[in-house]
Design an enzyme around this catalytic site. Structure first.
Site, PDB file in Angstrom:
ATOM      1  N   GLY A  28       0.537  -0.970  -0.003  1.00 41.66           N
ATOM      2  CA  GLY A  28      -0.282  -0.219  -0.416  1.00 41.66           C
ATOM      3  C   GLY A  28       1.477   0.637   0.246  1.00 41.66           C
ATOM      4  O   GLY A  28       2.289   1.110   0.233  1.00 41.66           O
ATOM      5  N   GLY A  94      -6.890  -4.770   2.705  1.00 38.86           N
ATOM      6  CA  GLY A  94      -7.790  -5.980   1.763  1.00 38.86           C
ATOM      7  C   GLY A  94      -7.878  -4.850   0.905  1.00 38.86           C
ATOM      8  O   GLY A  94      -8.074  -5.245  -0.345  1.00 38.86           O
ATOM      9  N   GLU A 102      -0.759 -11.294   3.072  1.00 38.84           N
ATOM     10  CA  GLU A 102      -0.558 -10.194   3.800  1.00 38.84           C
ATOM     11  C   GLU A 102      -1.077 -10.768   5.621  1.00 38.84           C
ATOM     12  O   GLU A 102      -0.090 -11.074   6.820  1.00 38.84           O
ATOM     13  CB  GLU A 102      -1.510  -9.127   4.245  1.00 38.84           C
ATOM     14  CG  GLU A 102      -1.437  -7.709   3.127  1.00 38.84           C
ATOM     15  CD  GLU A 102      -2.301  -6.592   3.190  1.00 38.84           C
ATOM     16  OE1 GLU A 102      -1.838  -5.705   2.104  1.00 38.84           O
ATOM     17  OE2 GLU A 102      -3.400  -6.857   2.688  1.00 38.84           O
TER      18      GLU A 102
HETATM   19  C1  5RP Z   1      -3.769  -3.922   1.157  1.00 37.71           C
HETATM   20  C2  5RP Z   1      -3.855  -3.335   2.713  1.00 37.71           C
HETATM   21  C3  5RP Z   1      -3.328  -1.462   2.975  1.00 37.71           C
HETATM   22  O1  5RP Z   1      -2.644  -2.042   3.959  1.00 37.71           O
HETATM   23  C4  5RP Z   1      -4.519  -0.764   3.114  1.00 37.71           C
HETATM   24  O2  5RP Z   1      -5.071  -1.460   2.256  1.00 37.71           O
HETATM   25  C5  5RP Z   1      -4.315   0.214   3.076  1.00 37.71           C
HETATM   26  O3  5RP Z   1      -3.104   0.830   1.963  1.00 37.71           O
HETATM   27  P1  5RP Z   1      -3.029   2.623   2.409  1.00 37.71           P
HETATM   28  O4  5RP Z   1      -1.606   2.002   2.663  1.00 37.71           O
HETATM   29  O5  5RP Z   1      -2.582   2.333   0.648  1.00 37.71           O
HETATM   30  O6  5RP Z   1      -3.919   3.838   2.680  1.00 37.71           O
HETATM   31  O7  5RP Z   1      -4.888  -4.060   3.551  1.00 37.71           O
HETATM   32  O8  5RP Z   1      -4.120  -5.122   1.176  1.00 37.71           O
END
Ligand code: 5RP
Length: 212
Positions: A28, A94, A102
């Protein structure tokens, strides 16, 4: 959502990285800041176990060795973001469709440091639609089971996970008992992983550079 807080959290997580470690790395935009900071330490760590093709590409681009979890065994540290975080450090994850890998790395790690900006904090999980990775042939079956439990399943059409599966986002659940819901959903055939991290929550949450 604050890019500055995401950067602060990603950089603050570096203090948990010990010399010689193999670091579990999530996915992410917040984790991207962590990977950038980790590159400065790359000569002091053995490498990383990655939760997605996206993070693998980023790690490799910066010269950080990417290792296979089957070869490393248990990890001391996992660093990842989240879509929602409650006061008990239970998470929804997710949004980036990387939830299964993860979850595997979180389970394999002694310490899970979650890095978020303050917009991710909630009292009750469920405003962010709950991602569920499913085997494609089970999409309708799982959708019916979710509807039976009062949720509104929406197929993330066009998205294929790194594992070749599909994602259903469940709208409309205010999740009062995340451990019970996670355990219940885990029993439905065809569900690969549920984006609730409640049975194995985070150990440490950094909101920007502050501890939750
Ligand atoms: C990916 C995830 C990420 O940790 C979640 O979506 C947060 O993303 P970001 O740091 O871009 O806000 O679970 O599957």
């Amino acid at each position: 959502m604050s890019a500055n807080e995401k950067r602060q959290a990603g950089e603050a997580a570096i203090r948990y990285v010990e010399d010689g470690a193999i670091v579990g790395v999530g996915t992410g935009s917040t984790v991207a800041y962590f990977i950038d900071a980790l590159a400065d330490l790359k000569d002091r760590i053995q490498g990383a176990v990655s939760s997605s093709e996206q993070s693998t590409a980023h790690l490799k681009r910066l010269g950080i060795p990417v290792l296979d979890l089957n070869a490393t065994g248990p990890l001391s540290l996992y660093v990842d973001g989240a879509d929602e975080c409650d006061p008990h450090k239970r998470l929804i994850k997710g949004g980036g469709a990387a939830l299964t890998r993860e979850k595997i790395i979180a389970e394999a790690s002694a310490k899970f440091v979650c890095i978020i900006d303050s917009s991710k904090r909630v009292d009750l999980l469920g405003t962010f639609p709950l991602p569920i990775e499913v085997i494609p042939m089970a999409r309708s079956l799982v959708g019916r089971e979710i509807a039976r439990r009062g949720g509104n399943p929406v197929w993330r059409d066009g998205v294929v996970t790194d594992n070749g599966n599909w994602v259903i986002d469940v709208h409309g659940w205010q999740i009062a008992d995340p451990v019970a819901l996670e355990s219940d959903l885990n029993q439905i055939p065809g569900i690969v992983a549920v984006g609730l991290f409640a049975r194995r929550p985070a150990d440490v949450v950094l909101v920007g550079d502050k501890l939750l």
